[in-house]
Write a protein that holds these residues in place. Structure first.
Motif, mmCIF file in Angstrom:
data_model
loop_
_atom_site.group_PDB
_atom_site.id
_atom_site.type_symbol
_atom_site.label_atom_id
_atom_site.label_comp_id
_atom_site.label_asym_id
_atom_site.label_seq_id
_atom_site.Cartn_x
_atom_site.Cartn_y
_atom_site.Cartn_z
ATOM 1 N N ALA A 1 28.367 112.078 2.010
ATOM 2 C CA ALA A 1 29.465 112.870 1.465
ATOM 3 C C ALA A 1 30.829 112.601 2.076
ATOM 4 C CB ALA A 1 29.146 114.319 1.254
ATOM 5 N N GLY A 2 30.612 112.742 3.362
ATOM 6 C CA GLY A 2 31.760 112.487 4.451
ATOM 7 C C GLY A 2 32.422 111.076 4.484
ATOM 8 N N VAL A 3 31.417 110.156 4.099
ATOM 9 C CA VAL A 3 31.923 108.418 4.129
ATOM 10 C C VAL A 3 32.427 108.596 2.792
ATOM 11 C CG1 VAL A 3 31.398 106.321 3.866
ATOM 12 C CG2 VAL A 3 30.127 107.860 5.848
ATOM 13 N N PHE A 4 32.035 108.900 1.726
ATOM 14 C CA PHE A 4 32.753 108.871 0.240
ATOM 15 C C PHE A 4 34.190 109.457 0.176
ATOM 16 C CE2 PHE A 4 33.796 110.531 -3.703
ATOM 17 C CZ PHE A 4 33.744 109.447 -4.514
ATOM 18 N N GLU A 5 34.247 110.701 0.850
ATOM 19 C CA GLU A 5 35.754 111.534 0.910
ATOM 20 C C GLU A 5 36.414 110.677 2.001
ATOM 21 O OE1 GLU A 5 36.761 115.956 2.042
ATOM 22 O OE2 GLU A 5 36.142 114.676 3.817
ATOM 23 N N ALA A 6 36.139 110.129 2.961
ATOM 24 C CA ALA A 6 36.895 109.459 3.897
ATOM 25 C C ALA A 6 37.274 107.968 3.369
ATOM 26 C CB ALA A 6 36.070 109.045 5.368
ATOM 27 N N LYS A 7 36.776 107.447 2.770
ATOM 28 C CA LYS A 7 37.205 106.320 2.014
ATOM 29 C C LYS A 7 38.021 106.456 1.093
ATOM 30 C CE LYS A 7 33.126 103.099 3.068
ATOM 31 N NZ LYS A 7 31.825 102.418 2.219
ATOM 32 N N GLU B 1 34.628 108.692 10.705
ATOM 33 C CA GLU B 1 33.465 109.097 9.633
ATOM 34 C C GLU B 1 33.128 107.886 9.016
ATOM 35 O OE1 GLU B 1 31.418 112.531 7.844
ATOM 36 O OE2 GLU B 1 32.675 112.141 9.637
ATOM 37 N N ILE B 2 33.695 106.926 8.526
ATOM 38 C CA ILE B 2 33.237 105.786 8.047
ATOM 39 C C ILE B 2 32.557 104.770 9.008
ATOM 40 C CG2 ILE B 2 34.261 103.353 7.073
ATOM 41 C CD1 ILE B 2 36.746 105.122 6.109
ATOM 42 N N GLY C 1 48.059 112.605 11.021
ATOM 43 C CA GLY C 1 47.590 111.611 11.857
ATOM 44 C C GLY C 1 46.097 111.679 12.491
ATOM 45 N N ASP C 2 45.586 113.075 12.881
ATOM 46 C CA ASP C 2 44.443 113.577 13.140
ATOM 47 C C ASP C 2 43.315 113.114 11.941
ATOM 48 O OD1 ASP C 2 45.126 113.748 15.622
ATOM 49 O OD2 ASP C 2 44.955 116.181 15.470
ATOM 50 N N ILE C 3 43.765 113.516 10.894
ATOM 51 C CA ILE C 3 42.936 113.423 9.645
ATOM 52 C C ILE C 3 42.552 111.814 9.407
ATOM 53 C CG2 ILE C 3 44.523 113.702 7.646
ATOM 54 C CD1 ILE C 3 40.911 115.272 7.905
ATOM 55 N N TRP C 4 43.679 111.105 9.585
ATOM 56 C CA TRP C 4 43.485 109.690 9.111
ATOM 57 C C TRP C 4 42.427 109.174 10.317
ATOM 58 C CZ3 TRP C 4 44.336 105.471 6.320
ATOM 59 C CH2 TRP C 4 44.235 104.281 6.900
ATOM 60 N N GLU C 5 42.724 109.424 11.584
ATOM 61 C CA GLU C 5 41.664 108.985 12.536
ATOM 62 C C GLU C 5 40.500 109.359 12.409
ATOM 63 O OE1 GLU C 5 43.316 109.762 16.200
ATOM 64 O OE2 GLU C 5 45.042 108.621 16.325
ATOM 65 N N TYR C 6 40.143 110.790 11.834
ATOM 66 C CA TYR C 6 38.840 111.184 11.506
ATOM 67 C C TYR C 6 38.195 110.481 10.497
ATOM 68 C CZ TYR C 6 35.738 113.933 8.675
ATOM 69 O OH TYR C 6 34.755 114.185 8.090
ATOM 70 N N PHE C 7 38.851 110.077 9.548
ATOM 71 C CA PHE C 7 38.320 109.319 8.394
ATOM 72 C C PHE C 7 37.726 107.989 8.720
ATOM 73 C CE2 PHE C 7 41.470 111.482 4.947
ATOM 74 C CZ PHE C 7 40.520 112.430 4.980
#
Length: 307
Positions: free
Chosen positions: A173-179, A165-166, A156-162
């Motif tokens: 790099a972060g936005v690409f990974e998050a998407k 980040e977007i 749940g936390d990693i979903w919200e972080y993504f």
């Protein structure tokens, strides 16, 4: 089933790595093993790489296998694929690979195994450790130890972080990974809001729950989480606060395990800054683990009874 020599990996110690294919119908169903130069094997170290990485990517990035080799510990590296969670397919792959290893090496005690992984590999390792206790009859080994290396242990936390980040749109790099990963999670699982039951099933830890979730299975297991807590780097390089860090959830997990009475639950702050295999400074790296101390800790636990 086949065993192929892996000649592309070498080391100063001259170890012989082998690639073991345990499913001839799928080329990705393999593990890479490093057997120590003695028949007196004291245990087995299972290592999982990060999201989408191959098993062999571990060896240029960490010296855990070297230290394990020197301490008569057999190393197995196996990849979870493009997964950040231990779903049915990942659990099935791990069970099949480990069952194959146990069948090939029947003299190794089934209760002398430790599992650990980097990033998503650690997330999967932690949930597999819980699963091995929850469903002990369905796993071919008995795990004594589990550790994670800067892993996102709360889905749940990693979903919200993504999503943050977007929205920030600061790091390419972060936005690409998050998407990439959040779209995959949405396709396979939905979101934490639309499918909370599935997220609770797959996440190693959910800090939002008032009662113990899957972490209750770790009450008596030796658990370590490794993090390079360098908030200055994160703010300057990525515009990320502690709310965007993996250590926030990890520290809460360890705190709750300690409150349950688990004296083997530890949060390990890296004594050295994380550095990638190409020399680039990055807190999210295998190198944050003190390999010698980690293996010494493992060796001691192999000799202890885990209740």
């Amino acid at each position: 089933m086949t065993v192929l020599a892996l000649l592309t990996i070498s080391s100063a110690l001259g170890q012989n790595f082998e690639k073991v294919v345990f499913n001839d119908k799928d080329a990705d169903d393999y593990y890479i093993q490093l057997k120590p130069p003695t028949d007196k094997v004291i245990g087995v170290l299972i290592l999982l790489p990060g999201y989408g990485e191959k098993a062999e990517s571990i060896f240029p990035s960490s010296n855990l296998f070297n230290t394990a080799y020197a301490n008569n510990i057999w190393t197995i590296a196996i990849a979870g694929g493009e997964k950040i969670y231990a779903d049915e397919n990942v659990i099935g792959k791990l069970n099949s690979g480990l069952a194959d290893f146990v069948k090939r090496n029947p003299t190794i005690p089934k209760d002398k195994f430790v599992i650990g992984g980097f990033s998503a590999g650690g997330t999967i390792s932690l949930r597999y450790a819980e699963y091995s206790i929850e469903n002990s009859a369905k796993t071919p080994i008995v795990l004594k130890v589990v550790f994670t290396v800067d892993s996102p242990i709360d889905l749940g936390d990693i979903w919200e972080y993504f999503q943050r980040e977007i929205k920030k749109n600061y790091s390419d790099a972060g936005v690409f990974e998050a998407k990439l990963i959040s779209e995959k999670m949405t396709k396979e699982l939905g979101t934490p809001t639309t499918n909370p039951k599935k997220y609770n099933e797959l996440t190693p830890f959910n800090h939002r729950l008032t009662e113990a979730g899957n972490e209750k299975y770790l009450k008596s297991m030796a658990v370590r989480v490794y993090h390079d807590v360098d908030i200055e780097w994160q703010l300057k390089q990525r515009r990320r606060s502690l709310f965007d860090s993996n250590e926030l959830s990890s520290s809460e997990l360890i705190n709750r395990l300690m409150l349950m009475g688990n004296e083997r639950a530890e949060f390990i702050t890296s004594k050295q800054p994380g550095v990638r295999s190409n020399g680039m400074r990055h807190p999210h790296s295998w190198s944050i683990v003190d390999e010698v101390e980690c293996i010494q800790w493992t060796v001691k636990l192999f000799d202890k009874k885990i209740d």
